[in-house]
Design a protein around this motif. Sequence first.
Motif, mmCIF file in Angstrom:
data_model
loop_
_atom_site.group_PDB
_atom_site.id
_atom_site.type_symbol
_atom_site.label_atom_id
_atom_site.label_comp_id
_atom_site.label_asym_id
_atom_site.label_seq_id
_atom_site.Cartn_x
_atom_site.Cartn_y
_atom_site.Cartn_z
ATOM 1 N N ALA A 1 0.834 -1.206 0.000
ATOM 2 C CA ALA A 1 0.000 0.000 0.000
ATOM 3 C C ALA A 1 0.866 1.253 0.000
ATOM 4 C CB ALA A 1 -0.931 -0.004 1.210
ATOM 5 N N ALA A 2 1.909 1.257 0.822
ATOM 6 C CA ALA A 2 2.789 2.426 0.898
ATOM 7 C C ALA A 2 3.537 2.647 -0.410
ATOM 8 C CB ALA A 2 3.781 2.257 2.052
ATOM 9 N N VAL A 3 3.997 1.569 -1.016
ATOM 10 C CA VAL A 3 4.765 1.677 -2.262
ATOM 11 C C VAL A 3 3.872 2.156 -3.403
ATOM 12 C CG1 VAL A 3 5.928 0.322 -4.048
ATOM 13 C CG2 VAL A 3 6.559 0.029 -1.650
ATOM 14 N N LEU A 4 2.679 1.582 -3.537
ATOM 15 C CA LEU A 4 1.785 1.979 -4.623
ATOM 16 C C LEU A 4 1.358 3.434 -4.490
ATOM 17 C CD1 LEU A 4 -0.551 -1.139 -5.032
ATOM 18 C CD2 LEU A 4 1.097 -0.272 -6.694
ATOM 19 N N ALA A 5 1.059 3.866 -3.267
ATOM 20 C CA ALA A 5 0.607 5.244 -3.061
ATOM 21 C C ALA A 5 1.726 6.241 -3.325
ATOM 22 C CB ALA A 5 0.076 5.409 -1.637
ATOM 23 N N SER A 6 2.880 6.020 -2.717
ATOM 24 C CA SER A 6 3.997 6.927 -2.972
ATOM 25 C C SER A 6 4.439 6.837 -4.416
ATOM 26 C CB SER A 6 5.162 6.608 -2.033
ATOM 27 O OG SER A 6 5.596 5.265 -2.185
ATOM 28 N N GLY A 7 4.286 5.652 -5.013
ATOM 29 C CA GLY A 7 4.616 5.498 -6.425
ATOM 30 C C GLY A 7 3.756 6.368 -7.321
ATOM 31 N N MET A 8 2.468 6.533 -6.972
ATOM 32 C CA MET A 8 1.607 7.434 -7.733
ATOM 33 C C MET A 8 2.165 8.852 -7.726
ATOM 34 S SD MET A 8 -2.045 6.058 -6.263
ATOM 35 C CE MET A 8 -2.877 7.602 -6.621
ATOM 36 N N VAL A 9 2.594 9.298 -6.550
ATOM 37 C CA VAL A 9 3.121 10.661 -6.428
ATOM 38 C C VAL A 9 4.440 10.798 -7.159
ATOM 39 C CG1 VAL A 9 3.885 12.420 -4.789
ATOM 40 C CG2 VAL A 9 1.932 10.978 -4.233
ATOM 41 N N LYS B 1 15.272 -2.695 6.571
ATOM 42 C CA LYS B 1 15.030 -3.486 5.370
ATOM 43 C C LYS B 1 13.749 -3.029 4.664
ATOM 44 C CE LYS B 1 15.818 -7.814 5.831
ATOM 45 N NZ LYS B 1 15.691 -9.245 6.223
ATOM 46 N N THR B 2 12.724 -2.714 5.445
ATOM 47 C CA THR B 2 11.454 -2.264 4.869
ATOM 48 C C THR B 2 11.611 -0.916 4.179
ATOM 49 O OG1 THR B 2 10.230 -3.436 6.607
ATOM 50 C CG2 THR B 2 9.059 -1.738 5.384
ATOM 51 N N ILE B 3 12.316 0.008 4.850
ATOM 52 C CA ILE B 3 12.536 1.325 4.250
ATOM 53 C C ILE B 3 13.383 1.204 2.991
ATOM 54 C CG2 ILE B 3 13.681 3.552 4.596
ATOM 55 C CD1 ILE B 3 12.751 3.390 7.518
ATOM 56 N N GLY B 4 14.350 0.292 3.002
ATOM 57 C CA GLY B 4 15.145 0.062 1.797
ATOM 58 C C GLY B 4 14.290 -0.442 0.643
ATOM 59 N N ALA B 5 13.388 -1.386 0.950
ATOM 60 C CA ALA B 5 12.492 -1.895 -0.093
ATOM 61 C C ALA B 5 11.557 -0.795 -0.587
ATOM 62 C CB ALA B 5 11.684 -3.071 0.448
ATOM 63 N N TRP B 6 11.020 0.004 0.357
ATOM 64 C CA TRP B 6 10.155 1.131 -0.032
ATOM 65 C C TRP B 6 10.912 2.113 -0.916
ATOM 66 C CZ3 TRP B 6 10.720 6.352 0.763
ATOM 67 C CH2 TRP B 6 9.591 7.153 0.517
ATOM 68 N N SER B 7 12.135 2.454 -0.525
ATOM 69 C CA SER B 7 12.918 3.409 -1.299
ATOM 70 C C SER B 7 13.171 2.895 -2.706
ATOM 71 C CB SER B 7 14.261 3.682 -0.603
ATOM 72 O OG SER B 7 14.064 4.246 0.664
#
Length: 490
Positions: free
Chosen positions: A21-29, A141-147
Motif C-alpha cells: 500500500a505504501a509503495v503503490l501510493a507513494s509510487g503514484m506521487v 530493510k522495509t525502508i530500503g524496499a520502499w525506497s
Amino acid sequence: MPEPSSALRLRSSAGRGTLAAAVLASGMVFLDSTVVNVALPHLGADLDASVAGLQWTINGYLLTLAAFVLLGGALGDRFGRRRVFLLGVVWFTAASILCGLALRTDWLVAARFLQGAGGALLTPGSLALLQASFHPDDRAKTIGAWSGLSGVSTALGPFIGGWLIDALSWRWIFFLNVPLAVLVVLATLRWVPESRDENASRKRGTRQFDVAGALLGALALAGVTYALVDAPDRGLDSPAVVAAALAGVVAAVAFVFLERRRGETAMLPTGLFRSRLFSVLNFFTVLVYAALGGFTFFIAVYLQNVVGWSALLTGLALLPMTLLLLVGSPLTGALSTRIGPRLPLTVGPLLAALGLLMLREIGPGASYWREVLPGVAIFGVGLTLVVAPLTASVLAAVNDRFAGVASGFNNAASRVGGLLAVAALPLLVGLTGTGYEQPAELTAAYRGALLWCAGLLVAGALIAALLVHRPARRPPPAQPCHSLPVSTPR
C-alpha cells in the motif's frame, strides 16, 4: 521493553500488504513527478503552451506538494497516519482526473496545484506508516524496499508515460492513477494498522493547526517560483518579478519566525534542527533532487525535439535507471546500515554527475548503445547509491515520534530542490517562449542545464564527505499501553 505482538514483520501477510500500500501510493506521487516530463512536448503543442506554461505544469504540482507536505506529516502524526493517508489518496486521484480532462493550460496548472496538495497528504504518511508499524529489526530493510520500489516509480514514469502518450494521449498519464488508487485503498483498509503520535494529541490539543505556517511556506515558494519563471519574459527589473521575489523572501523569514514562536504547536518543530545531521542531510537532499529535477525536465524534451525520438523511445532510454533502482536500493540500504551513509552519499552524486556530463554531449542521430546508455547507467548507479541511505539516515537522525514530520520535511526538501531547478534553469540557460521547439536553442539550453546539474551533484558530494556521519544508535522505544505499535518519547 519488548515489542508488542502487533508490531509488523516484513515476512507476514500484513507486513507485505502494508508495504504494498505504501509503495503503490507513494509510487503514484513519484510517478507523477516524472511522467509529465515526457508529455511536455505533446501537451505543449495540444494546449499551445509556452516554456512558462510547461514550467508551471511541473511546478504547480511541486509547489503545493512541497508547501503542504509538512502539514500532511503533522496531521498524520496527530490524527492518525492511516486516516490522513487514505484522504490523500482519494484527493490525489480526484485531482488527477481533473488534469486528464483539462482543455487549457491554466486549467491543467490549477488541477496540478490540487494534485500536489493531495500528494502532500499521502506522501509522508506512506513512509511514516512503515516507520511506526514495523518491528525495529525490520525497519531498515522495509525502508530500503520502499525506497527502491518507490524510486522505480520515479524512473518508470517516463517509460509508462511514453507508451500511453504514443498509443493513446497524454491525458492517460493522469487517468492511470485511478486503478492504482483503488488497489491502495483496498490494501490499506485490509492490512494497514492505525498509528499516531499520542504525545501530539495529548499536549497540543486536537484542534490546533499551524495553518499560518503552511500558508506562509506556500507563499514563500510561490513568490520565488513566480519570479524565476516570469523573469525571462518580463525582465529581472519588472515590478511584478521584484514584488514576487520580495514577497517570497519576506514570507520565508516570517515562516521561520512563526515556527520558532509556536514551539510544540508548530507544523515544523524547529528543535529537529538541533540535530546537525538532520539539517545537513536535508540540504544535501535539496542539491541532489535539484539536479534530478533539472535533468528530467530537460532530457525528455531534448530527446524528442532534438534527437528525434518518440515518447516511448524516450521513456525506454531511461529504463536502466528503473532496473538499477529496483535491484540496488535494498542492497545500498543494507550497506549503509553496516558502513554508515557517508561513503554512499559521497560516491553516488559523483557518479551521477559523471553520467550527466556524458549525456551532455549527445546530439541528433545519437546512438543509444554508444552515447546514451553509458551515461544513463552511470547516472542510475549514482542515484541508487543515494536514495535508500539518504531516506534511512534522515529518519534515524530524529526521535521516532517525529517520523511523520521528519519524512514530511525531507519530502519537502526534495520537492523544493526540483521546484527551484525547473524554475531557475530555463532562466540561467536562456530558454524562453517557444524555444523548446527550436532545436538549436534547445540544444544550447540543454547542455548548459546539465552542466549546472552536475555542479549541484558535486557540491552535494563535498557536503556528504565533510559533514555526514553515521546516525547514533538508539535503544528501541518504550511502548504505550494500547494495541497500536506507536512509539512514545524517549
